[in-house]
Design an enzyme around this catalytic site. Structure first.
Site, short mmCIF file in Angstrom:
data_model
loop_
_atom_site.label_atom_id
_atom_site.label_comp_id
_atom_site.label_asym_id
_atom_site.label_seq_id
_atom_site.Cartn_x
_atom_site.Cartn_y
_atom_site.Cartn_z
N LYS A 151 94.58 46.42 68.94
CA LYS A 151 93.52 45.44 69.14
C LYS A 151 92.22 46.10 68.67
O LYS A 151 91.83 47.16 69.19
CB LYS A 151 93.41 45.10 70.63
CG LYS A 151 94.62 44.35 71.17
CD LYS A 151 94.49 42.87 70.86
CE LYS A 151 95.57 42.04 71.53
NZ LYS A 151 95.55 40.64 71.05
N ASP A 181 94.74 43.64 65.12
CA ASP A 181 94.46 42.30 65.62
C ASP A 181 92.99 42.25 66.01
O ASP A 181 92.58 42.87 66.99
CB ASP A 181 95.36 42.01 66.83
CG ASP A 181 95.18 40.59 67.37
OD1 ASP A 181 94.31 39.85 66.87
OD2 ASP A 181 95.93 40.21 68.29
N GLU A 207 95.46 40.35 62.11
CA GLU A 207 95.46 39.04 62.75
C GLU A 207 94.04 38.56 62.93
O GLU A 207 93.18 39.30 63.40
CB GLU A 207 96.13 39.12 64.13
CG GLU A 207 97.64 39.13 64.08
CD GLU A 207 98.27 39.18 65.46
OE1 GLU A 207 97.85 38.44 66.36
OE2 GLU A 207 99.18 39.99 65.63
N ASP A 232 96.45 33.44 64.02
CA ASP A 232 96.95 33.38 65.39
C ASP A 232 96.20 32.25 66.12
O ASP A 232 96.66 31.11 66.14
CB ASP A 232 96.75 34.77 66.03
CG ASP A 232 97.07 34.81 67.50
OD1 ASP A 232 97.63 33.83 68.01
OD2 ASP A 232 96.76 35.82 68.17
N LYS A 258 103.21 31.71 68.91
CA LYS A 258 103.19 31.90 70.36
C LYS A 258 103.65 30.63 71.04
O LYS A 258 102.85 29.69 71.22
CB LYS A 258 101.77 32.24 70.81
CG LYS A 258 101.33 33.61 70.33
CD LYS A 258 99.94 33.93 70.81
CE LYS A 258 99.64 35.41 70.62
NZ LYS A 258 98.21 35.68 70.68
O1 LIG Z 1 98.31 40.31 70.98
C1 LIG Z 1 99.42 40.28 71.53
O2 LIG Z 1 100.46 40.56 70.91
C2 LIG Z 1 99.56 39.89 72.96
C3 LIG Z 1 98.26 39.84 73.70
C4 LIG Z 1 97.56 38.54 73.58
O3 LIG Z 1 98.17 37.56 73.31
C5 LIG Z 1 96.11 38.46 73.84
C6 LIG Z 1 95.60 39.08 74.94
C7 LIG Z 1 94.24 38.99 75.24
C8 LIG Z 1 93.40 38.27 74.42
C9 LIG Z 1 93.91 37.65 73.30
C10 LIG Z 1 95.26 37.75 73.00
C11 LIG Z 1 95.78 37.12 71.76
O4 LIG Z 1 96.14 37.85 70.83
O5 LIG Z 1 95.86 35.91 71.69
#
Ligand SMILES: O=C(O)CCC(=O)c1ccccc1C(=O)O
Length: 352
Positions: A151, A181, A207, A232, A258
């Site tokens: 992240k 991401d 992402e 995403d 998702k």
């Molecule tokens: O990124 C992941 O694979 C899971 C974690 C997750 O969905 C997330 C967690 C906190 C804030 C935003 C998100 C996201 O990527 O949507």
């Protein structure tokens, strides 16, 4: 007669989970239970995994709709009206499939639920200080992950580049696939330069480099990017023909699926099939569900990959985030998730 009820549950993070959208310490979720009134001891269980601030169904009427869904359940002929309420649809689909298979938390029976196959996943690195991120990375590499996803987009960008440099100085792209991401953190103006800098470290994909809802800018980025871009948040709340329109306008390299946010299994399959038609890659990811939702997503993922193998790691590595998750037969070993049919569920934390 079919009956349904629901219950709210608060998940507590073991460690605060940092993303560019903020730091999470708790995550609310809602369980739904369905059964035939003649046989109340056999029931199906699902998770309406509402994600505050992200789900299209983070609206004030959420609980009212969930309650009405449960109350009006026995004469509900057509649950398609839930298409606006992705997490409720996901929970109900899971619970009904579970009930159909005998109330054993088997949602999609495949060799995966027999314990014969597993699903390769990425290791997730939460945002934090450079030190905390470095420690998380070392842990994931020790655990045997071949693909890690960081992240990024909130701590200082130079520090994030340093971390990537550190990983790459020890592990080539053949050894470790690096995904990042940004959860929408870059501005359209800065994004091209940031992507160029990231590209030095052989990044598999990024992402959501910029916030959703900027189709023109995103489309331009996807056309010129040195790193494949995965959408995403961009996909959330897009329905029907607009799915084609979005894919044709933006032409992303990948989409991230998702199920609890994208209209459950049917809505998610629509994204996958439309992406396949356009040679757009995809993988399936959980979004902070408890093990009830994660189990359903993992089983569906195994079912989809059986017919459409991609050879790519999926994003189902969120099972060990909580102190009070529901004990389940899902096991994360090395870089895979598997279902151990010998292990049992312990549903006692949930009360209806
Ligand atoms: O990124 C992941 O694979 C899971 C974690 C997750 O969905 C997330 C967690 C906190 C804030 C935003 C998100 C996201 O990527 O949507």
């Amino acid at each position: 007669m079919l009956q349904a009820t629901y219950s709210k549950y608060n998940l507590h993070f073991k460690q605060p989970a940092g993303t560019s959208r903020g730091i999470l310490t708790e995550k609310e979720t809602w369980f739904i239970k369905v059964w035939e009134s003649e046989q109340p001891e056999i029931y199906g269980l699902g998770e309406c995994a509402l994600f505050r601030g992200l789900s299209a169904d983070d609206r004030p009427e959420f609980e009212k709709i969930l309650k009405e869904t449960c109350e009006g359940f026995s004469n509900l002929r057509d649950i398609r009206y839930l298409q606006d309420w992705s997490s409720i649809q996901f929970g109900l689909d899971t619970a009904l499939a579970d009930l159909k298979h005998g109330g054993k938390r088997i949602i999609y029976p495949t060799p995966f639920t027999e314990g014969q196959t597993d699903v390769e996943i990425n290791g997730l690195i939460w945002m934090g200080s450079k030190d905390s991120m470095r420690q998380q990375i070392i842990k994931k590499l020790d655990a045997g992950f071949h693909c890690i996803k960081l992240k990024i987009g909130a701590i200082d960008f130079e520090a994030e580049l340093d971390l990537l440099r550190m990983i790459r100085s020890q592990f080539s792209k053949e050894l470790i696939e690096l995904r990042v991401d940004a959860n929408g953190a870059f501005s359209p103006k800065d994004a091209p330069r940031k992507l160029e800098q990231l590209a030095k470290y052989d990044i598999h994909s990024i992402e959501q480099p910029i916030r959703q809802g900027q189709w023109e800018e995103m489309s331009r980025l996807c056309r010129n990017t040195p790193i494949p871009i995965a959408l995403d948040e961009e996909l959330i709340g897009i329905e029907g023909f607009n799915k084609d329109k979005l894919l044709d306008t933006i032409r992303p390299q990948y989409v991230v699926i998702k199920p609890s946010l994208l209209g459950s299994f049917s809505g998610s399959w629509e994204w996958i099939s439309r992406s396949r038609e356009r040679n757009i890659g995809w993988w399936i990811t959980s979004a902070l569900e408890s093990n009830i939702g994660l189990n359903a997503i993992a089983q569906w993922t195994a079912y989809i990959l059986e017919c459409h193998p991609t050879g790519m790691p999926q994003g189902l590595g969120t099972g060990q985030l909580y102190t009070n998750n529901i004990p389940s037969p899902l096991e994360q070993t090395g870089s895979t998730i598997r279902y151990n049919p010998q292990a049992s569920w312990n549903l006692s934390p949930i009360s209806f």
